[in-house]
Design an enzyme around this catalytic site. Sequence first.
Site, PDB file in Angstrom:
ATOM      1  N   LYS A 174       0.571  -1.154   0.254  1.00 41.94           N
ATOM      2  CA  LYS A 174       0.356   0.024  -0.128  1.00 41.94           C
ATOM      3  C   LYS A 174       0.438   1.268   0.228  1.00 41.94           C
ATOM      4  O   LYS A 174       0.799   2.505   0.311  1.00 41.94           O
ATOM      5  CB  LYS A 174      -1.387  -0.123   1.230  1.00 41.94           C
ATOM      6  CG  LYS A 174      -2.215  -1.360   1.234  1.00 41.94           C
ATOM      7  CD  LYS A 174      -2.766  -0.802   1.941  1.00 41.94           C
ATOM      8  CE  LYS A 174      -4.203  -2.130   2.619  1.00 41.94           C
ATOM      9  NZ  LYS A 174      -5.139  -1.851   2.905  1.00 41.94           N
ATOM     10  N   ASP A 175       2.204   1.726  -0.507  1.00 39.64           N
ATOM     11  CA  ASP A 175       2.897   2.673  -0.318  1.00 39.64           C
ATOM     12  C   ASP A 175       4.500   1.677  -0.886  1.00 39.64           C
ATOM     13  O   ASP A 175       5.544   2.511  -0.640  1.00 39.64           O
ATOM     14  CB  ASP A 175       3.733   3.050   1.081  1.00 39.64           C
ATOM     15  CG  ASP A 175       2.695   3.988   2.035  1.00 39.64           C
ATOM     16  OD1 ASP A 175       1.924   4.751   1.093  1.00 39.64           O
ATOM     17  OD2 ASP A 175       2.281   4.420   2.796  1.00 39.64           O
ATOM     18  N   LEU A 176       3.694   1.213  -2.347  1.00 39.60           N
ATOM     19  CA  LEU A 176       5.314   0.514  -2.686  1.00 39.60           C
ATOM     20  C   LEU A 176       5.843   1.507  -3.940  1.00 39.60           C
ATOM     21  O   LEU A 176       5.382   0.930  -5.035  1.00 39.60           O
ATOM     22  CB  LEU A 176       4.929  -0.693  -3.540  1.00 39.60           C
ATOM     23  CG  LEU A 176       5.498  -1.585  -4.522  1.00 39.60           C
ATOM     24  CD1 LEU A 176       6.187  -2.454  -2.541  1.00 39.60           C
ATOM     25  CD2 LEU A 176       4.939  -3.133  -4.823  1.00 39.60           C
TER      26      LEU A 176
END
Length: 283
Positions: A183-185
Site C-alpha cells: 500500500k506504499d510500494l
Amino acid sequence: MNLRALWRRIVEGSRWSWIDERYRPALPADFDASVMSIESRDRLHAKQGRSTARVVFHAGEGRRISVYLKRHFRLPWPARLAATVDPSGKHSPGAAEWAHLERARTLGVPVPEVVAVGERIGPWCGLQSYLAVAELPGRELNEILPGLQESLDRELFEAMKRRIVREMARMSGALHRANVFHKDLYLCHFFLNLEKLASDPRDVELTLIDLHRLQEHRLFADRWRWKDLGQLLFSIEGVEGVSERDVLRFWMHYRREARLKRPEWQARMVRLKAARYSAHNRA
C-alpha cells in the site's frame, strides 16, 4: 472479557515490550522506560503526534547500534478505546508494524530487523507505542540509481539493474501471491545494500521498508495490486537510470512470480492507476 483486568487497565494502565536479545547489550538498561523521551534530531520527521528519527546508542566496549525509532505519542480515540478493550497489540501502530514485518518475512521478503517494540495502554484510555528497527547499510533506489549510472561501467550497470528488477519482482510477487499488499510500494521503499555492492557489483541485496500499511485483502485483491504496482510505476517517473525496458522486464518476472491471470488486462489497469497518480501529482 475479564472485567477486573479491564478496570485495572483503565485505572492503572498496562504496558509490554519486547527486545531482541542480540541487541539488548547495546541498548540502555532503562531503554523501555525512557524510549518515549529520547531526543534525537537526526533525520527527524515529526507530525500529527508521531515521530521517526535515527538514534545511535553507545554502550561501551565497542557495543554500538544505530536504529530508526518510530514513536506514536497521540493516537485517535477509536484506537485508544479499542486497545483498552482488546489489548492484543493490533490497535497501536508500533505493534501492528512489527506483525507486518514478521508476516512479510515469512513470505520470503527481506525486511529490517526489529530491535525493540512496545506498547502502553492507559490509564484512562491513553495509548502510545514505539518500534525500533536496525539501520540498513544502504540507500533508497530512487536516490542511488542515478549515481550508480554515472559511476559504473554501462554493461555493469545494466547487469546490476537486471538483478535489481528481478528481485523487486520476486518480492512484490511473493506478497501479492499471498494477497498481501504493501500500500506504499514506491521505489523509495526499496533499499539497496551498498556494502555488498561495493565488494561485488553483481551482489544485489534489497530490503523492503515502511510496512506500516501492509494488509491482506482476499476480496477485490486486484484493486490493491493495481494500487501497489501503479504507485511503483508512478514513482520511477523521472528517475535517471530507469528505462522502459526495465519496466517491461519487471512485468515479465512479476507476472510469473505472482502467477497472474489475464496479464494484458492487468497491465492496462496498472498503467491507468499510475496515470491517475501522475495527474493528481501535477494538479
